[in-house]
Design a protein around this motif. Sequence first.
Motif, PDB file in Angstrom:
ATOM      1  N   VAL A   1      62.012  31.831  52.678  1.00 19.33           N
ATOM      2  CA  VAL A   1      63.589  32.365  52.703  1.00 19.33           C
ATOM      3  C   VAL A   1      63.324  32.028  51.384  1.00 19.33           C
ATOM      4  N   GLY A   2      64.760  33.052  51.159  1.00 17.57           N
ATOM      5  CA  GLY A   2      65.101  33.724  49.609  1.00 17.57           C
ATOM      6  C   GLY A   2      63.574  34.338  48.254  1.00 17.57           C
ATOM      7  N   GLY A   3      62.878  35.119  49.671  1.00 16.81           N
ATOM      8  CA  GLY A   3      61.876  35.219  48.929  1.00 16.81           C
ATOM      9  C   GLY A   3      60.744  34.932  48.303  1.00 16.81           C
ATOM     10  N   HIS A   4      60.175  32.932  48.299  1.00 15.01           N
ATOM     11  CA  HIS A   4      59.451  32.326  47.767  1.00 15.01           C
ATOM     12  C   HIS A   4      58.529  32.699  49.168  1.00 15.01           C
ATOM     13  N   ARG A   5      57.290  32.217  48.513  1.00 15.56           N
ATOM     14  CA  ARG A   5      55.874  32.559  49.638  1.00 15.56           C
ATOM     15  C   ARG A   5      54.952  31.477  50.088  1.00 15.56           C
ATOM     16  N   ILE A   6      54.483  31.546  50.765  1.00 12.67           N
ATOM     17  CA  ILE A   6      53.268  30.616  50.773  1.00 12.67           C
ATOM     18  C   ILE A   6      52.070  31.893  51.579  1.00 12.67           C
ATOM     19  N   SER A   7      51.004  31.636  50.387  1.00 13.78           N
ATOM     20  CA  SER A   7      49.925  32.499  51.321  1.00 13.78           C
ATOM     21  C   SER A   7      48.776  31.286  51.154  1.00 13.78           C
ATOM     22  N   VAL A   8      48.008  31.036  52.820  1.00 15.54           N
ATOM     23  CA  VAL A   8      47.165  31.026  52.972  1.00 15.54           C
ATOM     24  C   VAL A   8      46.111  31.869  52.841  1.00 15.54           C
ATOM     25  N   LEU A   9      44.780  31.062  52.404  1.00 15.50           N
ATOM     26  CA  LEU A   9      44.385  32.460  52.216  1.00 15.50           C
ATOM     27  C   LEU A   9      42.696  31.780  52.370  1.00 15.50           C
ATOM     28  N   LYS A  10      41.999  33.068  53.393  1.00 13.81           N
ATOM     29  CA  LYS A  10      40.570  32.573  54.168  1.00 13.81           C
ATOM     30  C   LYS A  10      39.500  32.261  53.227  1.00 13.81           C
ATOM     31  N   ARG A  11      39.370  32.597  51.775  1.00 13.12           N
ATOM     32  CA  ARG A  11      38.848  32.358  50.391  1.00 13.12           C
ATOM     33  C   ARG A  11      39.028  31.637  49.392  1.00 13.12           C
ATOM     34  N   THR A  12      38.303  30.793  48.983  1.00 11.47           N
ATOM     35  CA  THR A  12      38.618  29.922  48.005  1.00 11.47           C
ATOM     36  C   THR A  12      38.722  30.955  46.363  1.00 11.47           C
ATOM     37  N   GLU A  13      37.557  31.592  46.885  1.00  8.89           N
ATOM     38  CA  GLU A  13      37.442  32.903  46.193  1.00  8.89           C
ATOM     39  C   GLU A  13      39.079  33.478  45.618  1.00  8.89           C
ATOM     40  N   THR A  14      40.070  33.786  46.589  1.00  9.09           N
ATOM     41  CA  THR A  14      40.681  34.505  46.594  1.00  9.09           C
ATOM     42  C   THR A  14      42.146  33.616  45.444  1.00  9.09           C
ATOM     43  N   ALA A  15      41.809  32.456  45.877  1.00 13.85           N
ATOM     44  CA  ALA A  15      43.179  31.485  45.292  1.00 13.85           C
ATOM     45  C   ALA A  15      42.708  31.342  43.534  1.00 13.85           C
ATOM     46  N   PHE A  16      40.953  31.094  43.286  1.00 14.90           N
ATOM     47  CA  PHE A  16      40.779  31.135  41.754  1.00 14.90           C
ATOM     48  C   PHE A  16      41.223  32.784  41.055  1.00 14.90           C
ATOM     49  N   GLU A  17      41.226  33.649  41.782  1.00 24.18           N
ATOM     50  CA  GLU A  17      41.537  35.579  41.705  1.00 24.18           C
ATOM     51  C   GLU A  17      42.828  34.945  41.160  1.00 24.18           C
ATOM     52  N   ARG A  18      44.009  34.644  41.991  1.00 26.95           N
ATOM     53  CA  ARG A  18      45.742  34.506  41.735  1.00 26.95           C
ATOM     54  C   ARG A  18      45.295  33.956  40.165  1.00 26.95           C
ATOM     55  N   ALA A  19      44.928  32.998  40.472  1.00 27.00           N
ATOM     56  CA  ALA A  19      45.533  31.616  39.012  1.00 27.00           C
ATOM     57  C   ALA A  19      44.956  32.470  37.982  1.00 27.00           C
ATOM     58  N   GLU A  20      43.488  33.203  37.314  1.00 29.25           N
ATOM     59  CA  GLU A  20      43.609  33.568  36.942  1.00 29.25           C
ATOM     60  C   GLU A  20      44.586  34.618  36.226  1.00 29.25           C
ATOM     61  N   SER A  21      44.900  35.671  37.106  1.00 27.30           N
ATOM     62  CA  SER A  21      45.660  36.721  37.536  1.00 27.30           C
ATOM     63  C   SER A  21      47.496  35.349  36.586  1.00 27.30           C
ATOM     64  N   ALA A  22      47.228  34.901  36.893  1.00 27.71           N
ATOM     65  CA  ALA A  22      48.587  34.285  37.290  1.00 27.71           C
ATOM     66  C   ALA A  22      48.738  33.754  35.981  1.00 27.71           C
ATOM     67  N   ILE A  23      47.397  32.701  35.231  1.00 22.17           N
ATOM     68  CA  ILE A  23      47.295  32.379  33.249  1.00 22.17           C
ATOM     69  C   ILE A  23      48.125  33.781  33.155  1.00 22.17           C
ATOM     70  N   ARG A  24      46.841  34.932  33.107  1.00 18.40           N
ATOM     71  CA  ARG A  24      46.822  36.452  32.323  1.00 18.40           C
ATOM     72  C   ARG A  24      49.097  36.566  32.003  1.00 18.40           C
ATOM     73  N   GLU A  25      49.849  36.295  33.096  1.00 23.12           N
ATOM     74  CA  GLU A  25      51.044  36.233  32.934  1.00 23.12           C
ATOM     75  C   GLU A  25      51.720  35.187  32.750  1.00 23.12           C
ATOM     76  N   ALA A  26      51.220  34.065  32.164  1.00 19.13           N
ATOM     77  CA  ALA A  26      51.980  33.176  32.348  1.00 19.13           C
ATOM     78  C   ALA A  26      52.713  33.107  30.297  1.00 19.13           C
ATOM     79  N   GLU A  27      54.157  32.750  30.491  1.00 15.05           N
ATOM     80  CA  GLU A  27      54.592  32.742  29.526  1.00 15.05           C
ATOM     81  C   GLU A  27      54.541  30.980  28.357  1.00 15.05           C
TER      82      GLU A  27
END
Length: 367
Positions: A106-132
């Motif tokens: 609801v409300g556009g929030h998302r919960i993404s269950v990933l099959k690979r831990t590698e994808t979680a690291f990639e998403r973390a790195e991307s989020a860090i580079r976009e952090a404020e």
Amino acid sequence: MNEDELYDGLREAGLSKYQIRAYVALLELGTAAATTLAEEADVPRSRIYDTLRDLEERGYVETYEQDTLRARAREPTEIFEELRERARVLDDTAEEIRDRWQRASVGGHRISVLKRTETAFERAESAIREAENRVQLSVTPEQFERLRPALCDAMRDGLFVMVSFNTSPERPTEPPGDEALRGAVTEARHRHLPAPFVALVDRSVTCFAPHVRPVGQYGVVFEDETLTYIFHWYFQAALWESWPILYTTRDDGLPAEYVDIRECIRDVAPLLADGAHVTARVRGTEVRRREPFDRRGEIVDALYATAPDDDPTAPPTLSSLAGQATLVLEADGEEYGIGGWGAILEDVEAQRVIVESIEFPDDREAT
């Protein structure tokens, strides 16, 4: 498979009603004149030639002249592969629909269950580079090395980077030294027990992966402020509060900058109890109007849960700050209640509190 199921399958493969009838009849007959096939397949004679031409273009039949136009079913190897590929595509489509349905909320929030831990690291790195504003990490030394370039960029952009290093007695690893941490973290602590990978970025993204294990690996990304707030408290209580400081850029000098209202209250409350005048700049968002807030003034009070026998000059405990944690800022002739992440009762949800000066009644400036 009965004939009805065969018809249904060929319909799913994209064949029309007349094409299905003609093709199934040819499978039974082997070869037949066009006119004979029209009669056997119950296809109008006016449509049989178009039907055979379309089937031939798709590779189902071949036609030839022998006194009249005749047709026969082609060797079906290519058809087998086409149908199997279509089945694979449909199966993958079903999986993707299921995954997207499961992670949508609801409300556009998302919960993404990933099959690979590698994808979680990639998403973390991307989020860090976009952090404020702030990054909180629970990592092994090896995971830190991977994220270090992104963390260095975050530090250069003025972010606060809090890193909890976790190591295992079963696989002893030394945490990084000062040289590796310098320029990459604001403060680091060392937890002498294994812990999951957790990356909290600003107030909206959490990336999670469980302890390192040879099987059953997965990752989860929460793009939801409420769930990120829950992980923030897990980070504070289990991964940060009770573990020794490994490295810090903080000192006793001023100005002192805070991204967490509770850390600020821990330092400021004993000063207020001792009669100090504390001036600060607060940057954040007005809770009701959701407009930017930026004021300088004097912090005149700190509100949080206390027991009757608490020493007012002692720093508040983490548990005493688990409920209300409010600073009162007097600025421009008004008082503002300053809250932290998710502030509801206060006037302002603070993102940064910068303590600029501390003076005691005898005009001695604190150092």
